[in-house]
Motif scaffolding. Structure first.
Motif, PDB file in Angstrom:
ATOM      1  N   ALA A 287       0.847  -1.192   0.000  1.00  0.00           N
ATOM      2  CA  ALA A 287       0.000   0.000   0.000  1.00  0.00           C
ATOM      3  C   ALA A 287       0.879   1.238   0.000  1.00  0.00           C
ATOM      4  O   ALA A 287       1.964   1.261   0.591  1.00  0.00           O
ATOM      5  CB  ALA A 287      -0.929   0.009   1.210  1.00  0.00           C
ATOM      6  N   ALA A 288       0.408   2.291  -0.654  1.00  0.00           N
ATOM      7  CA  ALA A 288       1.208   3.511  -0.752  1.00  0.00           C
ATOM      8  C   ALA A 288       1.387   4.177   0.599  1.00  0.00           C
ATOM      9  O   ALA A 288       2.414   4.820   0.849  1.00  0.00           O
ATOM     10  CB  ALA A 288       0.541   4.486  -1.727  1.00  0.00           C
ATOM     11  N   MET A 289       0.402   4.023   1.489  1.00  0.00           N
ATOM     12  CA  MET A 289       0.470   4.669   2.801  1.00  0.00           C
ATOM     13  C   MET A 289      -0.047   3.717   3.871  1.00  0.00           C
ATOM     14  O   MET A 289      -0.727   2.729   3.567  1.00  0.00           O
ATOM     15  CB  MET A 289      -0.357   5.967   2.819  1.00  0.00           C
ATOM     16  N   ALA A 290       0.270   4.042   5.120  1.00  0.00           N
ATOM     17  CA  ALA A 290      -0.216   3.280   6.271  1.00  0.00           C
ATOM     18  C   ALA A 290      -1.135   4.167   7.100  1.00  0.00           C
ATOM     19  O   ALA A 290      -1.002   5.396   7.102  1.00  0.00           O
ATOM     20  CB  ALA A 290       0.964   2.806   7.128  1.00  0.00           C
ATOM     21  N   PHE A 291      -2.091   3.556   7.800  1.00  0.00           N
ATOM     22  CA  PHE A 291      -2.979   4.322   8.662  1.00  0.00           C
ATOM     23  C   PHE A 291      -2.162   5.016   9.750  1.00  0.00           C
ATOM     24  O   PHE A 291      -1.278   4.393  10.362  1.00  0.00           O
ATOM     25  CB  PHE A 291      -4.019   3.412   9.314  1.00  0.00           C
ATOM     26  N   PRO A 292      -2.438   6.283  10.039  1.00  0.00           N
ATOM     27  CA  PRO A 292      -1.690   6.980  11.096  1.00  0.00           C
ATOM     28  C   PRO A 292      -1.981   6.427  12.492  1.00  0.00           C
ATOM     29  O   PRO A 292      -1.136   6.487  13.374  1.00  0.00           O
ATOM     30  CB  PRO A 292      -2.145   8.439  10.966  1.00  0.00           C
ATOM     31  N   VAL A 293      -3.201   5.904  12.709  1.00  0.00           N
ATOM     32  CA  VAL A 293      -3.574   5.219  13.952  1.00  0.00           C
ATOM     33  C   VAL A 293      -4.509   4.074  13.578  1.00  0.00           C
ATOM     34  O   VAL A 293      -5.054   4.039  12.472  1.00  0.00           O
ATOM     35  CB  VAL A 293      -4.286   6.156  14.963  1.00  0.00           C
ATOM     36  N   GLN A 294      -4.705   3.147  14.497  1.00  0.00           N
ATOM     37  CA  GLN A 294      -5.659   2.059  14.299  1.00  0.00           C
ATOM     38  C   GLN A 294      -6.921   2.359  15.104  1.00  0.00           C
ATOM     39  O   GLN A 294      -6.839   2.748  16.274  1.00  0.00           O
ATOM     40  CB  GLN A 294      -5.060   0.731  14.752  1.00  0.00           C
ATOM     41  N   GLY A 295      -8.077   2.185  14.490  1.00  0.00           N
ATOM     42  CA  GLY A 295      -9.337   2.445  15.161  1.00  0.00           C
ATOM     43  C   GLY A 295     -10.484   2.434  14.178  1.00  0.00           C
ATOM     44  O   GLY A 295     -10.310   2.120  12.992  1.00  0.00           O
ATOM     45  N   SER A 296     -11.672   2.791  14.672  1.00  0.00           N
ATOM     46  CA  SER A 296     -12.857   2.825  13.815  1.00  0.00           C
ATOM     47  C   SER A 296     -12.888   4.117  13.017  1.00  0.00           C
ATOM     48  O   SER A 296     -12.594   5.190  13.536  1.00  0.00           O
ATOM     49  CB  SER A 296     -14.131   2.730  14.666  1.00  0.00           C
ATOM     50  N   ILE A 297     -13.262   4.003  11.751  1.00  0.00           N
ATOM     51  CA  ILE A 297     -13.447   5.194  10.917  1.00  0.00           C
ATOM     52  C   ILE A 297     -14.838   5.741  11.238  1.00  0.00           C
ATOM     53  O   ILE A 297     -15.849   5.144  10.871  1.00  0.00           O
ATOM     54  CB  ILE A 297     -13.305   4.857   9.428  1.00  0.00           C
ATOM     55  N   ILE A 298     -14.884   6.851  11.947  1.00  0.00           N
ATOM     56  CA  ILE A 298     -16.158   7.398  12.400  1.00  0.00           C
ATOM     57  C   ILE A 298     -16.721   8.435  11.437  1.00  0.00           C
ATOM     58  O   ILE A 298     -17.872   8.841  11.576  1.00  0.00           O
ATOM     59  CB  ILE A 298     -16.021   8.017  13.809  1.00  0.00           C
ATOM     60  N   ARG A 299     -15.928   8.863  10.466  1.00  0.00           N
ATOM     61  CA  ARG A 299     -16.425   9.775   9.433  1.00  0.00           C
ATOM     62  C   ARG A 299     -15.631   9.520   8.172  1.00  0.00           C
ATOM     63  O   ARG A 299     -14.407   9.614   8.169  1.00  0.00           O
ATOM     64  CB  ARG A 299     -16.297  11.231   9.868  1.00  0.00           C
ATOM     65  N   GLU A 300     -16.339   9.191   7.094  1.00  0.00           N
ATOM     66  CA  GLU A 300     -15.682   8.843   5.844  1.00  0.00           C
ATOM     67  C   GLU A 300     -15.418  10.078   4.986  1.00  0.00           C
ATOM     68  O   GLU A 300     -15.953  11.155   5.236  1.00  0.00           O
ATOM     69  CB  GLU A 300     -16.546   7.839   5.074  1.00  0.00           C
ATOM     70  N   TYR A 301     -14.614   9.871   3.961  1.00  0.00           N
ATOM     71  CA  TYR A 301     -14.284  10.954   3.035  1.00  0.00           C
ATOM     72  C   TYR A 301     -15.497  11.323   2.187  1.00  0.00           C
ATOM     73  O   TYR A 301     -16.232  10.447   1.698  1.00  0.00           O
ATOM     74  CB  TYR A 301     -13.139  10.507   2.124  1.00  0.00           C
ATOM     75  N   SER A 302     -15.730  12.620   2.036  1.00  0.00           N
ATOM     76  CA  SER A 302     -16.774  13.131   1.155  1.00  0.00           C
ATOM     77  C   SER A 302     -16.310  14.483   0.649  1.00  0.00           C
ATOM     78  O   SER A 302     -16.297  15.464   1.400  1.00  0.00           O
ATOM     79  CB  SER A 302     -18.112  13.258   1.892  1.00  0.00           C
ATOM     80  N   LYS A 303     -15.904  14.546  -0.611  1.00  0.00           N
ATOM     81  CA  LYS A 303     -15.290  15.757  -1.154  1.00  0.00           C
ATOM     82  C   LYS A 303     -16.224  16.947  -0.989  1.00  0.00           C
ATOM     83  O   LYS A 303     -17.398  16.894  -1.331  1.00  0.00           O
ATOM     84  CB  LYS A 303     -14.950  15.561  -2.625  1.00  0.00           C
ATOM     85  N   GLY A 304     -15.698  18.024  -0.446  1.00  0.00           N
ATOM     86  CA  GLY A 304     -16.484  19.217  -0.227  1.00  0.00           C
ATOM     87  C   GLY A 304     -17.176  19.254   1.119  1.00  0.00           C
ATOM     88  O   GLY A 304     -17.586  20.321   1.579  1.00  0.00           O
ATOM     89  N   ARG A 305     -17.320  18.088   1.762  1.00  0.00           N
ATOM     90  CA  ARG A 305     -17.951  18.036   3.084  1.00  0.00           C
ATOM     91  C   ARG A 305     -16.938  17.621   4.152  1.00  0.00           C
ATOM     92  O   ARG A 305     -16.827  18.249   5.187  1.00  0.00           O
ATOM     93  CB  ARG A 305     -19.118  17.050   3.077  1.00  0.00           C
TER      94      ARG A 305
END
Length: 401
Positions: A287-305
């Motif tokens: 993978a190009a990058m690694a997660f900065p921390v481990q945990g639940s994703i509580i808000r996903e990516y949404s461009k503009g929001r």
């Protein structure tokens, strides 16, 4: 008795009329002609009238006001719907159907027309002083401050970029059958005068079924009403105390004990299940990058929001660099939230916020997985992580999988 009754009725009518005239003469708010909800001690709009609302944002030369979730157009004096449609570049019949009017109808100056789909964003080319939609200050602070810091650190600073507009996106309400400007103002606890000013309603505050209205943004809520304190215990029944004549058994029955033991063993054997969001996993080696921390994703990516992802983590958890690079900027926004930016090859940037105890400095070289900070004490505790290609945000998950 009959004469006394007639006399009372006449006196009531005259006195009531005089009182009503005096009330109307002293009232600074428009008269609620439908009076719905005001009889028998119903809802009162006095608090809404005292709420302070912000002015409507200025439109560009086309009349367009843009928000992340929708756009509207502001009519000029003498505009028809067809003329406004031509100015914003949308078919007149599509705009008419969406707003419940005819394409040849004349619009009031300042009237709000909802756009069924997005047109090009306001920019200096369209007469706006800034570029892009109006966004919350929390998003603008992170983006703008990080961009400014990166530009200052670049060997050749980029051309000055217009600062995005800042503001709260108002609720867009579509009028339903039977609603009036007064019932809508009560629904959102704003004054009918502010509602009229934002939407340029006529002198009768007329609205039509299917019309879109912008609800004014409240900048100062009305003072809360004082409520008389309630004596302790008043209004709630006293619970029946447990019986002392039949004490609880000292031993658990054999059948119940066996059931409890079986349930406990099953719970211990079952794997834990995350109750919120998707659980992050260790990134693959390719993978190009690694997660900065481990945990639940509580808000996903949404461009503009939300231009990144929010990962839940305990306060004090180590935050690691997602990829090798160089620290481009360390700053903070107006809310005191730290912003750490790392520059990577291929014009990529990673942004980390809601962190403290930063252990790197601007200009430092960092390697993938290196500790760079700790999770700060926010509610909820989390790390906001962004990936940017130049100045445009991209979905971090495309680099983390």
């Amino acid at each position: 008795m009959a004469a006394r009754t007639v006399s009372f009725g006449i006196g009531f009518r005259v006195g009531g009329s005089l009182s009503l005239l005096a009330l109307l003469a002293a009232c600074s708010e428009p008269l609620d002609l439908d009076m719905r909800g005001l009889m028998n001690g119903g809802f009162n709009t006095a608090d809404a009238a005292r709420a302070s609302t912000a002015p409507r944002p200025a439109a560009d030369n086309r009349g367009v006001i843009s928000y992340p979730n929708y756009q509207v157009a502001v009519a000029r004096r003498g505009d028809t719907l067809a003329a406004l449609a031509a100015r914003v570049g949308l078919p007149a019949d599509e705009l008419a159907r969406y707003n419940g009017v005819q394409s040849g109808d004349t619009l009031r100056a300042g009237e709000i027309i909802a756009l069924p789909r997005r047109v090009s964003e306001p920019s200096p080319a369209t007469g706006a002083t800034t570029t892009g939609p109006i966004r919350p200050s929390s998003q603008i602070d992170i983006t703008t401050l990080a961009n400014d810091a990166i530009e200052r650190s670049a060997p050749t600073p980029a051309a000055q970029r217009p600062t995005p507009q800042v503001g709260t996106e108002p609720i867009r309400h579509q009028v339903e059958r039977g609603e009036t400007a007064f019932t809508i103002s009560r629904l959102y606890n704003v004054s009918v005068r502010s509602l009229s000013e934002w939407n340029s309603l006529d002198s009768n505050f007329s609205v039509r079924e299917g019309q879109y209205l912008l609800i004014p943004v409240v900048t100062q809520a009305p003072a809360p009403r004082e409520v008389a304190p309630i004596e302790p215990g008043r209004g709630s029944p006293t619970p029946q105390p447990p019986s002392a004549s039949q004490p609880l058994p000292t031993e658990t029955p054999a059948a119940a004990a066996a059931t409890t033991q079986a349930a406990t063993a099953a719970a211990a054997a079952a794997p834990p299940v995350a109750n919120v969001g998707t659980q992050t996993a260790a990134s693959a080696s390719n993978a190009a990058m690694a997660f900065p921390v481990q945990g639940s994703i509580i808000r996903e990516y949404s461009k503009g929001r939300n231009d990144g992802i929010d990962i839940a983590a305990s306060v004090g958890t180590t935050v690691k660099a997602a990829a090798s690079g160089q620290v481009a900027a360390i700053t903070r926004n107006t809310d005191g939230i730290n912003i750490l930016v790392i520059r990577h090859p291929d014009n990529l940037l990673t942004v980390y916020t809601h962190v403290d105890n930063i252990t790197v400095a601007k200009g430092d070289a960092v390697s993938r997985g290196q500790s760079i900070a700790k999770v700060a004490d926010f509610e909820p505790a989390r790390v906001h992580f962004e990936v940017r290609k130049g100045f445009d945000s991209v979905d971090p998950m495309t680099y983390l999988r």
